[in-house]
Design a protein around this motif. Structure first.
Motif: not given
Length: 199
Positions: A65-73
């Motif tokens: 788990p983690g931040g939506f935008t940073s994981l997508r990047a």
């Protein structure tokens, strides 16, 4: 035999890239920033170590788990590198990697918890290195009271038995040890582990 992995960490405010060769981290670039320097760091770490993407056996990437935008990047860059060079991806659940790193230090069931956003935090229970619950999100600090907590950037009221920092080395070493079980060539269907309304 799998020897060379590039590991990518983008689940939190720590962004990092590590080169793992024969199960050992040989180079790392990490900083407390969002993932804006990730592509440059990947290029630099490979060039510095006289490697090309084609010399790798796989790309390990933290999927949450983690931040939506940073994981997508992080996953997007991993997918691009893997697809362009026909490499497998090793998707790594951050909390599994943390448990792999610290689980044998703890005798009791424990909770890995990490600040998400606002008053919310991600959490998951483990016994040694085995998960005993699914990852979830909460703002109720009472679920951590009286428990052994392994934490990252939690409220100061939480008494952590151990602290951790998300790390590309941690992701890479877990991926290396679990390559046969985790790697996939089915790259287009990979998604991040989004829990609740990730930031």
């Amino acid at each position: 035999m799998m020897n060379n992995l590039l590991a990518i960490e983008t689940s939190s405010d720590v962004t990092g890239v590590s080169l793992i060769v024969n199960g050992e981290p040989i180079d790392t670039s990490e900083d407390i920033i969002r993932s804006k320097n990730l592509a440059v760091w990947i290029y630099d770490i490979l060039k510095k170590n006289s490697m090309q993407v084609q010399n790798l056996d796989g790309i390990a990437v933290d999927i949450g788990p983690g931040g939506f935008t940073s994981l997508r990047a992080g996953l997007s860059i991993a997918k691009g590198l893997a697809m362009s060079s026909s490499l497998p991806i090793i998707p790594v659940n951050l909390f599994n990697a943390v448990a792999f790193d610290v689980g044998n230090l703890l005798q009791e069931t424990y909770i890995i918890a990490m600040h998400a956003y606002g008053k919310k935090f991600f959490l998951q229970s483990f016994n040694k290195t085995a998960s005993v619950s699914d990852a979830s999100i909460s703002s109720d600090l009472s679920v951590l009271k009286g428990k052994a907590v392994v934490g990252y950037k939690l409220d100061s009221d939480v008494d952590c038995k151990l602290n951790f920092t998300p790390s590309s080395v941690m992701i890479g070493l877990y991926a290396y040890s679990n390559f046969d079980y985790l790697h996939t060539d089915n790259i287009s269907s990979l998604e991040c582990l989004y829990i609740g309304s990730n930031f």
